[in-house]
Design a protein around this motif. Structure first.
Motif, PDB file in Angstrom:
ATOM      1  N   GLY A   1       0.410 -24.805 -36.859  1.00 24.75           N
ATOM      2  CA  GLY A   1       0.317 -24.697 -35.402  1.00 24.75           C
ATOM      3  C   GLY A   1       0.334 -23.253 -34.951  1.00 24.75           C
ATOM      4  N   ALA A   2       1.234 -22.456 -35.527  1.00 27.64           N
ATOM      5  CA  ALA A   2       1.330 -21.048 -35.168  1.00 27.64           C
ATOM      6  C   ALA A   2       0.081 -20.295 -35.595  1.00 27.64           C
ATOM      7  CB  ALA A   2       2.565 -20.426 -35.825  1.00 27.64           C
ATOM      8  N   SER A   3      -0.430 -20.633 -36.776  1.00 32.24           N
ATOM      9  CA  SER A   3      -1.636 -19.979 -37.280  1.00 32.24           C
ATOM     10  C   SER A   3      -2.827 -20.246 -36.367  1.00 32.24           C
ATOM     11  CB  SER A   3      -1.943 -20.488 -38.698  1.00 32.24           C
ATOM     12  OG  SER A   3      -3.175 -19.983 -39.151  1.00 32.24           O
ATOM     13  N   ALA A   4      -2.960 -21.487 -35.913  1.00 31.25           N
ATOM     14  CA  ALA A   4      -4.075 -21.853 -35.038  1.00 31.25           C
ATOM     15  C   ALA A   4      -4.000 -21.103 -33.708  1.00 31.25           C
ATOM     16  CB  ALA A   4      -4.074 -23.358 -34.805  1.00 31.25           C
ATOM     17  N   LEU A   5      -2.797 -20.989 -33.161  1.00 26.49           N
ATOM     18  CA  LEU A   5      -2.626 -20.273 -31.896  1.00 26.49           C
ATOM     19  C   LEU A   5      -2.929 -18.784 -32.067  1.00 26.49           C
ATOM     20  CD1 LEU A   5       0.580 -21.707 -30.142  1.00 26.49           C
ATOM     21  CD2 LEU A   5      -1.729 -21.573 -29.196  1.00 26.49           C
ATOM     22  N   TYR A   6      -2.470 -18.218 -33.168  1.00 23.65           N
ATOM     23  CA  TYR A   6      -2.706 -16.800 -33.419  1.00 23.65           C
ATOM     24  C   TYR A   6      -4.201 -16.531 -33.585  1.00 23.65           C
ATOM     25  CZ  TYR A   6      -2.585 -12.235 -35.695  1.00 23.65           C
ATOM     26  OH  TYR A   6      -2.800 -10.913 -36.010  1.00 23.65           O
ATOM     27  N   GLN A   7      -4.880 -17.420 -34.312  1.00 24.31           N
ATOM     28  CA  GLN A   7      -6.321 -17.266 -34.492  1.00 24.31           C
ATOM     29  C   GLN A   7      -7.048 -17.337 -33.146  1.00 24.31           C
ATOM     30  OE1 GLN A   7      -7.881 -16.462 -37.317  1.00 24.31           O
ATOM     31  NE2 GLN A   7      -9.818 -16.367 -36.189  1.00 24.31           N
ATOM     32  N   ALA A   8      -6.617 -18.270 -32.320  1.00 27.28           N
ATOM     33  CA  ALA A   8      -7.224 -18.401 -30.992  1.00 27.28           C
ATOM     34  C   ALA A   8      -6.981 -17.137 -30.161  1.00 27.28           C
ATOM     35  CB  ALA A   8      -6.653 -19.622 -30.279  1.00 27.28           C
ATOM     36  N   LEU A   9      -5.811 -16.535 -30.337  1.00 30.01           N
ATOM     37  CA  LEU A   9      -5.484 -15.306 -29.610  1.00 30.01           C
ATOM     38  C   LEU A   9      -6.427 -14.178 -30.032  1.00 30.01           C
ATOM     39  CD1 LEU A   9      -3.539 -13.827 -27.676  1.00 30.01           C
ATOM     40  CD2 LEU A   9      -2.067 -13.373 -29.640  1.00 30.01           C
ATOM     41  N   LEU A  10      -6.645 -14.049 -31.327  1.00 28.34           N
ATOM     42  CA  LEU A  10      -7.556 -13.016 -31.818  1.00 28.34           C
ATOM     43  C   LEU A  10      -8.979 -13.239 -31.308  1.00 28.34           C
ATOM     44  CD1 LEU A  10      -6.467 -12.577 -35.563  1.00 28.34           C
ATOM     45  CD2 LEU A  10      -5.708 -11.289 -33.565  1.00 28.34           C
ATOM     46  N   GLU A  11      -9.352 -14.491 -31.203  1.00 32.98           N
ATOM     47  CA  GLU A  11     -10.715 -14.812 -30.785  1.00 32.98           C
ATOM     48  C   GLU A  11     -10.975 -14.544 -29.309  1.00 32.98           C
ATOM     49  OE1 GLU A  11     -11.266 -18.835 -32.048  1.00 32.98           O
ATOM     50  OE2 GLU A  11     -11.474 -18.298 -34.177  1.00 32.98           O
ATOM     51  N   THR A  12      -9.929 -14.235 -28.552  1.00 30.38           N
ATOM     52  CA  THR A  12     -10.144 -13.911 -27.137  1.00 30.38           C
ATOM     53  C   THR A  12     -10.938 -12.611 -26.985  1.00 30.38           C
ATOM     54  OG1 THR A  12      -8.041 -12.681 -26.980  1.00 30.38           O
ATOM     55  CG2 THR A  12      -8.007 -15.037 -26.402  1.00 30.38           C
ATOM     56  N   SER A  13     -10.981 -11.808 -28.063  1.00 30.73           N
ATOM     57  CA  SER A  13     -11.731 -10.554 -27.993  1.00 30.73           C
ATOM     58  C   SER A  13     -13.203 -10.741 -28.352  1.00 30.73           C
ATOM     59  CB  SER A  13     -11.104  -9.501 -28.919  1.00 30.73           C
ATOM     60  OG  SER A  13     -11.146  -9.930 -30.260  1.00 30.73           O
ATOM     61  N   LEU A  14     -13.576 -11.967 -28.729  1.00 29.13           N
ATOM     62  CA  LEU A  14     -14.975 -12.241 -29.076  1.00 29.13           C
ATOM     63  C   LEU A  14     -15.787 -12.510 -27.814  1.00 29.13           C
ATOM     64  CD1 LEU A  14     -14.476 -14.549 -32.204  1.00 29.13           C
ATOM     65  CD2 LEU A  14     -14.855 -12.073 -32.124  1.00 29.13           C
ATOM     66  N   THR A  15     -15.876 -11.500 -26.983  1.00 32.04           N
ATOM     67  CA  THR A  15     -16.649 -11.570 -25.739  1.00 32.04           C
ATOM     68  C   THR A  15     -17.795 -10.568 -25.838  1.00 32.04           C
ATOM     69  OG1 THR A  15     -15.222  -9.896 -24.742  1.00 32.04           O
ATOM     70  CG2 THR A  15     -14.619 -12.206 -24.383  1.00 32.04           C
ATOM     71  N   PRO A  16     -18.817 -10.703 -25.010  1.00 27.98           N
ATOM     72  CA  PRO A  16     -19.963  -9.781 -25.078  1.00 27.98           C
ATOM     73  C   PRO A  16     -19.577  -8.310 -25.034  1.00 27.98           C
ATOM     74  CG  PRO A  16     -20.478 -11.628 -23.657  1.00 27.98           C
ATOM     75  CD  PRO A  16     -19.029 -11.761 -24.012  1.00 27.98           C
ATOM     76  N   ASP A  17     -18.569  -7.975 -24.222  1.00 27.92           N
ATOM     77  CA  ASP A  17     -18.163  -6.568 -24.121  1.00 27.92           C
ATOM     78  C   ASP A  17     -16.986  -6.218 -25.024  1.00 27.92           C
ATOM     79  OD1 ASP A  17     -16.117  -7.868 -22.864  1.00 27.92           O
ATOM     80  OD2 ASP A  17     -16.360  -6.884 -20.915  1.00 27.92           O
ATOM     81  N   GLY A  18     -16.509  -7.210 -25.779  1.00 23.54           N
ATOM     82  CA  GLY A  18     -15.404  -6.961 -26.702  1.00 23.54           C
ATOM     83  C   GLY A  18     -14.044  -6.873 -26.057  1.00 23.54           C
ATOM     84  N   LYS A  19     -13.985  -7.108 -24.752  1.00 24.95           N
ATOM     85  CA  LYS A  19     -12.713  -7.041 -24.039  1.00 24.95           C
ATOM     86  C   LYS A  19     -12.104  -8.435 -23.928  1.00 24.95           C
ATOM     87  CE  LYS A  19     -13.897  -2.970 -21.265  1.00 24.95           C
ATOM     88  NZ  LYS A  19     -14.089  -2.432 -19.887  1.00 24.95           N
ATOM     89  N   PRO A  20     -10.872  -8.604 -24.388  1.00 24.28           N
ATOM     90  CA  PRO A  20     -10.227  -9.919 -24.337  1.00 24.28           C
ATOM     91  C   PRO A  20     -10.048 -10.419 -22.903  1.00 24.28           C
ATOM     92  CG  PRO A  20      -9.056  -8.452 -25.808  1.00 24.28           C
ATOM     93  CD  PRO A  20     -10.019  -7.606 -25.045  1.00 24.28           C
ATOM     94  N   ASP A  21     -10.104 -11.730 -22.751  1.00 25.31           N
ATOM     95  CA  ASP A  21      -9.838 -12.371 -21.466  1.00 25.31           C
ATOM     96  C   ASP A  21      -8.331 -12.279 -21.203  1.00 25.31           C
ATOM     97  OD1 ASP A  21      -9.114 -14.300 -19.519  1.00 25.31           O
ATOM     98  OD2 ASP A  21     -10.924 -15.460 -19.922  1.00 25.31           O
ATOM     99  N   ALA A  22      -7.930 -11.497 -20.214  1.00 23.83           N
ATOM    100  CA  ALA A  22      -6.508 -11.231 -19.955  1.00 23.83           C
ATOM    101  C   ALA A  22      -5.709 -12.504 -19.711  1.00 23.83           C
ATOM    102  CB  ALA A  22      -6.368 -10.290 -18.767  1.00 23.83           C
ATOM    103  N   SER A  23      -6.277 -13.440 -18.948  1.00 22.73           N
ATOM    104  CA  SER A  23      -5.544 -14.669 -18.638  1.00 22.73           C
ATOM    105  C   SER A  23      -5.369 -15.524 -19.889  1.00 22.73           C
ATOM    106  CB  SER A  23      -6.271 -15.465 -17.547  1.00 22.73           C
ATOM    107  OG  SER A  23      -7.555 -15.856 -17.981  1.00 22.73           O
ATOM    108  N   LYS A  24      -6.393 -15.536 -20.748  1.00 23.99           N
ATOM    109  CA  LYS A  24      -6.310 -16.309 -21.984  1.00 23.99           C
ATOM    110  C   LYS A  24      -5.301 -15.691 -22.930  1.00 23.99           C
ATOM    111  CE  LYS A  24      -8.071 -19.964 -23.952  1.00 23.99           C
ATOM    112  NZ  LYS A  24      -7.883 -21.299 -23.327  1.00 23.99           N
ATOM    113  N   VAL A  25      -5.287 -14.363 -22.985  1.00 26.03           N
ATOM    114  CA  VAL A  25      -4.317 -13.658 -23.827  1.00 26.03           C
ATOM    115  C   VAL A  25      -2.897 -14.006 -23.390  1.00 26.03           C
ATOM    116  CG1 VAL A  25      -3.344 -11.394 -24.382  1.00 26.03           C
ATOM    117  CG2 VAL A  25      -5.815 -11.743 -24.477  1.00 26.03           C
TER     118      VAL A  25
END
Length: 213
Positions: free
Chosen positions: A50-74
């Motif tokens: 569960g923790a691993s999945a959440l952490y992976q999802a957190l890292l993936e917030t930076s996979l945006t066109p401009d490379g900037k993480p979604d602040a609310s998602k973070v």
């Protein structure tokens, strides 16, 4: 029933009372312990997943066109990591990611707060040293190089010696203490292999040498 049979039955009952019941109780207790151990390991495995999945999802917030993480998602994902898996390595690596995002956004106070939370109670030695060195860099960016240097006092594991001494050198340069910086860079170089020592660290030493010329 003969007296011999009565005596045998009495002896059997006596043996059972003295040995059978304790053996049965012990076997039942052992079964409970084994079952509890297996249940605990299953729970731990589920927690880790569960923790691993959440952490992976957190890292993936930076996979945006401009490379900037979604602040609310973070904020949402890091909050879940802390509330559900607080104190674990995954939650603390999540805090390091949040601190990185904060630095990139110019929110140095927020970054320092995240890093201090890890440094106060690190899940392991690696997390402790990473958070210590990153916090020192944040303090330096806040013009608190002296405080950053104090943070780096004391011994550290050999694996982190080079990076810590190089960081000390950077801080000492910032404070205008060229001789001390040179000494720190030399210690960092000595802690590395010859190949690893060639590069940015050598450039810093060369720059200091030019300054003395």
């Amino acid at each position: 029933m003969s007296s011999t049979d009565d005596e045998s039955l009495a002896a059997a009952k006596d043996w059972w009372n003295r040995n059978g019941k304790p053996l049965l109780t012990g076997a039942l207790l052992a079964g409970v312990v084994v079952l509890g151990w297996q249940t605990w390991h299953k729970y731990q495995a589920n927690q880790s997943q569960g923790a691993s999945a959440l952490y992976q999802a957190l890292l993936e917030t930076s996979l945006t066109p401009d490379g900037k993480p979604d602040a609310s998602k973070v904020a949402e994902l890091s909050g879940k990591l802390k509330s559900e898996f607080g104190g674990t390595a995954y939650a603390q690596y999540g805090s390091l990611f949040v601190a990185k995002v904060a630095v990139e956004s110019g929110k140095l106070d927020d970054a320092a707060s995240e890093l201090k939370s890890v440094l106060d109670k690190p899940a392991d030695a690696t997390l402790g040293e990473i958070s210590r060195q990153r916090l020192a860099r944040v303090l330096a960016a806040q013009d608190k190089a002296e405080d950053a240097l104090k943070l780096l006092e004391g011994d550290t594991d050999k694996a982190f010696l080079a990076s810590r001494e190089e960081l000390k050198g950077d801080l000492l340069v910032q404070l205008g203490r060229a001789d001390d910086a040179h000494s720190a860079y030399e210690k960092a170089k000595a802690a590395l292999s010859d190949d690893a020592a060639i590069g940015g660290l050598q450039l810093k030493l060369d720059d200091l040498a030019k300054g003395d010329a």
